[in-house]
Scaffold this active site. Structure first.
Site, mmCIF file in Angstrom:
data_model
loop_
_atom_site.group_PDB
_atom_site.id
_atom_site.type_symbol
_atom_site.label_atom_id
_atom_site.label_comp_id
_atom_site.label_asym_id
_atom_site.label_seq_id
_atom_site.Cartn_x
_atom_site.Cartn_y
_atom_site.Cartn_z
ATOM 1 N N CYS A 1 23.239 -58.425 118.940
ATOM 2 C CA CYS A 1 23.270 -57.586 117.745
ATOM 3 C C CYS A 1 24.634 -57.704 117.067
ATOM 4 O O CYS A 1 25.666 -57.465 117.692
ATOM 5 C CB CYS A 1 22.991 -56.130 118.096
ATOM 6 S SG CYS A 1 22.957 -55.050 116.648
ATOM 7 N N GLY B 1 10.719 -62.387 115.416
ATOM 8 C CA GLY B 1 11.054 -61.031 115.003
ATOM 9 C C GLY B 1 10.605 -60.753 113.588
ATOM 10 O O GLY B 1 9.482 -60.315 113.339
ATOM 11 N N ARG B 2 11.482 -61.025 112.626
ATOM 12 C CA ARG B 2 11.152 -60.749 111.224
ATOM 13 C C ARG B 2 9.925 -61.511 110.755
ATOM 14 O O ARG B 2 9.142 -61.027 109.938
ATOM 15 C CB ARG B 2 12.369 -61.067 110.341
ATOM 16 C CG ARG B 2 13.525 -60.095 110.538
ATOM 17 C CD ARG B 2 14.723 -60.482 109.692
ATOM 18 N NE ARG B 2 15.336 -61.731 110.137
ATOM 19 C CZ ARG B 2 16.243 -62.400 109.447
ATOM 20 N NH1 ARG B 2 16.631 -61.945 108.254
ATOM 21 N NH2 ARG B 2 16.774 -63.506 109.913
ATOM 22 N N PRO C 1 12.739 -57.788 119.455
ATOM 23 C CA PRO C 1 13.067 -56.447 118.963
ATOM 24 C C PRO C 1 13.646 -56.524 117.562
ATOM 25 O O PRO C 1 14.420 -57.421 117.245
ATOM 26 C CB PRO C 1 14.114 -55.953 119.975
ATOM 27 C CG PRO C 1 14.717 -57.195 120.539
ATOM 28 C CD PRO C 1 13.627 -58.225 120.545
ATOM 29 N N LYS D 1 19.623 -61.366 125.615
ATOM 30 C CA LYS D 1 19.507 -61.873 124.241
ATOM 31 C C LYS D 1 20.916 -62.090 123.701
ATOM 32 O O LYS D 1 21.744 -61.186 123.724
ATOM 33 C CB LYS D 1 18.756 -60.847 123.379
ATOM 34 C CG LYS D 1 18.809 -61.100 121.863
ATOM 35 C CD LYS D 1 17.817 -62.152 121.432
ATOM 36 C CE LYS D 1 17.851 -62.354 119.916
ATOM 37 N NZ LYS D 1 17.211 -61.265 119.167
ATOM 38 N N ASN E 1 15.064 -68.404 119.116
ATOM 39 C CA ASN E 1 14.789 -67.310 118.183
ATOM 40 C C ASN E 1 15.515 -67.551 116.865
ATOM 41 O O ASN E 1 16.615 -68.090 116.851
ATOM 42 C CB ASN E 1 15.230 -65.980 118.810
ATOM 43 C CG ASN E 1 15.192 -64.816 117.843
ATOM 44 O OD1 ASN E 1 16.234 -64.279 117.464
ATOM 45 N ND2 ASN E 1 14.021 -64.420 117.418
ATOM 46 N N GLN F 1 14.582 -53.298 125.362
ATOM 47 C CA GLN F 1 15.915 -53.848 125.147
ATOM 48 C C GLN F 1 16.939 -52.723 125.073
ATOM 49 O O GLN F 1 16.777 -51.774 124.310
ATOM 50 C CB GLN F 1 15.988 -54.677 123.866
ATOM 51 C CG GLN F 1 17.348 -55.375 123.725
ATOM 52 C CD GLN F 1 17.467 -56.195 122.458
ATOM 53 O OE1 GLN F 1 17.683 -55.654 121.391
ATOM 54 N NE2 GLN F 1 17.328 -57.508 122.582
#
Length: 379
Positions: free
Chosen positions: A106, A231-232, A21, A145, A207, A76
């Site tokens: 996050c 992700g990115r 995400p 995560k 990750n 998520q």
């Protein structure tokens, strides 16, 4: 390298490569682009507030919008109230979602202030209890995560991973930085490896800064992780899943997509943005997406100056036509970029605090997707 399939309890994934995400980016149009290019095992939505889902907030529901082609799909969620998290998981299961992922990684203040995101790593017993309640309430896999810890002095990920496995989590995804680092500095492969060593049976998914097939292979081999989540790197290079599978299976690096292929996929992405969000809003949102495709076009100042002004599909088509004509001056007689205008190859950005030979130099001029200051439902 043998490419093993990844299982989240009863959910069997076709490949061990996952789309992470990324707030403001991993919406339905982008997920469909990724799936059409192939080899992704599981896609995950932007993070969404559990309470907003229960309240049927319009923006929250748009975040989890899906379609028959968008499977298997994980959603998520973040939050710290057990009753809300349980109810949100039950709601998502009823909607046919394949898995629910809890955000414990996050780093942004907006999420941490309500006890979600990285803040959950500081209260192991409370977090494990919440996960156990969610696992007991649904039949679909509950995954988590996390980051390595709050800061360099509080690397709690191994202990938390063990507690979450005991609570019934189906898998752990760990980002190789601390909350304090945000998205700066290098990913610590040794930290991820210690999480892999801490659990007994459940898969750990690595990750962080996976921007090339070589980086994915290093993540697998250096950490022993069962899967890799991108992700990115996927937004920067949507072909990364297919290219990584090929590289891991054959040892061969596929050539970069041609300019024509990049334009084709960029056009498809815009079409899907318009289909999902409407022409006006879809084009407005695409102003932030187009420049990322252009990063591998070679000289692209003409394109980048125009893409931030588009309002309609016609605006985009006119800009692209003009840009392709302008770009001709940088090509040789065969239509390829002259060497001095070719983009530099991607580089690795890892460190291993136990193996000095894995401490490779960072990119000398790094350009990264700007991370939103909180879980942006929409731009």
């Amino acid at each position: 390298m043998e490419l093993r399939r990844l299982a989240l309890n009863r959910l069997q994934l076709a490949t061990p490569l996952l789309l992470s995400p990324l707030a403001g980016y991993t919406n339905l149009p982008f997920r469909r682009v990724i799936r059409e290019l192939g080899s992704v095992g599981l896609c995950t939505t932007d993070l969404v507030n559990a309470r907003s889902l229960l309240e049927k907030n319009r923006k929250a529901l748009k975040l989890i919008e899906s379609c028959p082609e968008d499977t298997p799909l994980a959603v998520q969620i973040f939050g710290s109230v057990p009753e809300e998290m349980v109810a949100a998981a039950q709601m998502l299961e009823s909607l046919g979602v394949a898995s629910v992922d809890i955000n414990m990684g996050c780093p942004v203040r907006k999420v941490c202030q309500v006890g979600g995101g990285s803040a959950m790593m500081t209260e192991l017993d409370r977090t494990a209890s919440l996960v156990h309640k969610m696992v007991e309430a649904v039949r679909i896999p509950i995954t988590c995560k996390m980051r390595l810890g709050w800061d360099a002095d509080n690397l709690t990920a191994p202990n938390l991973a063990r507690a979450l496995e005991d609570a019934g989590a189906a898998a752990i995804m760990v980002h190789g930085r601390t909350r304090q680092q945000g998205f700066e500095g290098k990913v610590n492969l040794g930290g991820i490896r210690r999480v892999v060593e801490a659990v007994r049976d459940i898969p750990v998914i690595g990750n962080g800064d996976i921007t090339t097939p070589q980086a994915a292979k290093m993540m697998f081999e250096s950490t022993g992780c069962a899967g890799v989540s991108i992700g990115r790197g996927a937004f920067y290079n949507p072909w990364i899943f297919a290219h990584t599978v090929h590289y891991l299976q054959t040892g061969e690096l596929l050539s970069e997509p041609t300019f024509d292929e990049r334009v084709r996929v960029m056009n498809r992405h815009l079409d899907l943005m318009i289909e999902v969000f409407g022409e006006s809003f879809g084009c407005t949102m695409f102003r932030k997406i187009g420049p990322w495709y252009a990063k591998r076009f070679g000289p692209a100042s003409r394109f980048n100056k125009g893409i931030v002004l588009i309002r309609t599909r016609t605006d985009y088509e006119t800009l692209l036509h003009d840009y392709i004509a302008w770009r001709q001056q940088f090509l040789d007689e065969n239509g390829h970029l002259l060497p001095k205008y070719a983009p530099a190859p991607n580089a690795l950005n890892f460190r291993d605090d136990e193996l000095e030979e894995a401490d490779l130099p960072a990119v000398t001029r790094r350009e990264a997707i700007p991370v939103p200051l909180g879980p942006n439902e929409l731009w």
